[in-house]
Design a protein around this motif. Structure first.
Motif, mmCIF file in Angstrom:
data_model
loop_
_atom_site.group_PDB
_atom_site.id
_atom_site.type_symbol
_atom_site.label_atom_id
_atom_site.label_comp_id
_atom_site.label_asym_id
_atom_site.label_seq_id
_atom_site.Cartn_x
_atom_site.Cartn_y
_atom_site.Cartn_z
ATOM 1 N N ASP A 1 58.124 -1.969 49.947
ATOM 2 C CA ASP A 1 58.906 -1.824 51.255
ATOM 3 C C ASP A 1 58.285 -2.758 52.058
ATOM 4 O O ASP A 1 58.828 -3.304 52.819
ATOM 5 C CB ASP A 1 59.002 -0.459 51.284
ATOM 6 N N CYS B 1 58.843 -6.316 51.922
ATOM 7 C CA CYS B 1 60.032 -6.692 52.204
ATOM 8 C C CYS B 1 60.435 -6.626 53.557
ATOM 9 O O CYS B 1 60.982 -7.520 54.360
ATOM 10 C CB CYS B 1 61.302 -5.813 51.461
ATOM 11 N N GLU B 2 59.825 -5.569 54.498
ATOM 12 C CA GLU B 2 59.962 -5.909 55.842
ATOM 13 C C GLU B 2 59.262 -6.951 56.541
ATOM 14 O O GLU B 2 59.869 -7.464 57.593
ATOM 15 C CB GLU B 2 59.177 -4.546 56.320
ATOM 16 N N HIS B 3 58.059 -7.595 55.792
ATOM 17 C CA HIS B 3 57.616 -8.820 56.406
ATOM 18 C C HIS B 3 58.274 -9.947 55.867
ATOM 19 O O HIS B 3 57.645 -11.211 55.905
ATOM 20 C CB HIS B 3 56.353 -8.923 56.065
ATOM 21 N N GLN B 4 59.434 -10.000 55.107
ATOM 22 C CA GLN B 4 60.264 -10.981 54.630
ATOM 23 C C GLN B 4 59.429 -11.776 53.387
ATOM 24 O O GLN B 4 59.672 -12.760 53.066
ATOM 25 C CB GLN B 4 60.487 -11.902 55.444
#
Length: 326
Positions: free
Chosen positions: A146, A149-152
């Motif tokens: 997660d 994903c938050e940091h691309q």
């Protein structure tokens, strides 16, 4: 004899290509025998040649150019690979030892070598894991995914998911043929890890089947969704493997470490510990399990199976993942 020119010629008389010269010199050294030994040294020599030709290497294609400073630069490269989780300490030491042996075969002397691969790497190999691996807790892995994903870092998140679910190496997760693996998972209920594997261990002669449970199928689906358009794996058409490591994987390592994950290799060890427990009903030795005292044969069978699934096929190597026989 495999000499194709004068001993003082290019690659000490073994031809124009460094990649060709090394294996030929080894065949001469072992007098055409010891095929497995020659193959092992040759595979590791090819890794050295690849580095020589890379942007980080010296660009050599003649063994006469290789000196001690070249070998120490290669040791630095291997040390970096260990820290990035691409290879383990034992692999790095074996590669240095094989370069020593191959250079001795080419030169006819041992003047250019690394006297102590372990000292050159600044790391000692261990026959058994002494610390429980990170990433055994699936909740922790989910938090890492997660956060990535938050940091691309979606493709790195896919690597983490694949490595934990299947025990893939970093390179294997990056180069995995995702459409094929998904088809196998759905039709056969298991997947055969073949892409990005170590030299000589791919293809029909070295099947590496992993049971495709819900977690494996979910990891494959996630990877397919993050895979660049038109690609079968996690590399885009414009990516090289080295470029992907440098520009995509390396920047994401900080996120892993912030969430208590030392590196990608820890996920392989976490997979191994989980599989050992599934196969024996006992926790892995590094987690306090004592299966070997209860049922030695079951412990051996589980270690052999885990070894196959990790792509080693050597039971002694498993101790580095799950702990020694205690």
């Amino acid at each position: 004899m495999a000499l194709v020119g004068r001993r003082d010629g290019r690659n000490f008389g073994y031809g124009r290509q460094l990649s060709y010269a090394g294996p030929q010199a080894l065949k001469d050294m072992f007098a055409g025998g010891h095929f497995a030994t020659v193959k092992a040294h040759s595979d590791r020599w090819q890794a050295f040649v690849k580095w020589c030709r890379s942007a980080d290497g010296p660009g050599y294609n003649d063994a006469r150019q290789i000196d001690r400073s070249t070998l120490h630069s290669y040791a630095t490269h291997l040390r970096q690979q260990i820290r990035q989780g691409e290879i383990c300490i034992a692999t790095a030491q074996n590669r240095l030892s094989s370069v020593n042996r191959t250079l001795a075969a080419l030169r006819g002397d041992q003047y250019v070598k690394i006297a102590s691969p372990s000292k050159a790497l600044g790391m000692q190999r261990s026959n058994g894991r002494t610390r429980a691996p990170d990433g055994q807790d699936h909740q922790q892995v989910r938090r890492v995914i997660d956060a990535l994903c938050e940091h691309q870092h979606h493709r790195v998140a896919a690597i983490v998911y694949l490595a934990r679910a299947t025990g893939m190496r970093l390179r294997e997760a990056i180069l995995a043929n995702l459409p094929r693996l998904q088809r196998e998972a759905e039709r056969l209920g298991r997947i055969n890890i073949q892409d990005g594997t170590k030299g000589g261990r791919a293809g029909a002669s070295a099947p590496r089947w992993i049971m495709a449970d819900k977690e494996v199928k979910a990891a494959l689906q996630f990877a397919r969704e993050t895979s660049p358009k038109g690609s079968r794996h996690l590399l885009s058409r414009d990516d090289s493997y080295a470029m992907f490591l440098q520009q995509t994987v390396r920047p994401a390592r900080e996120v892993l470490q912030e969430h208590g994950l030392k590196g990608f290799h820890e996920l392989r060890a976490a997979y191994a510990c989980e599989r050992y427990q599934q196969l024996t009903g006992h926790a892995a030795p590094i987690n306090g399990g004592r299966c070997i005292r209860v049922d030695y044969r079951l412990d051996q069978q589980a270690r052999q199976q885990v070894s196959v699934e990790l792509g080693h096929n050597r039971i002694d190597v498993v101790s580095a993942y799950i702990g020694g026989r205690r």
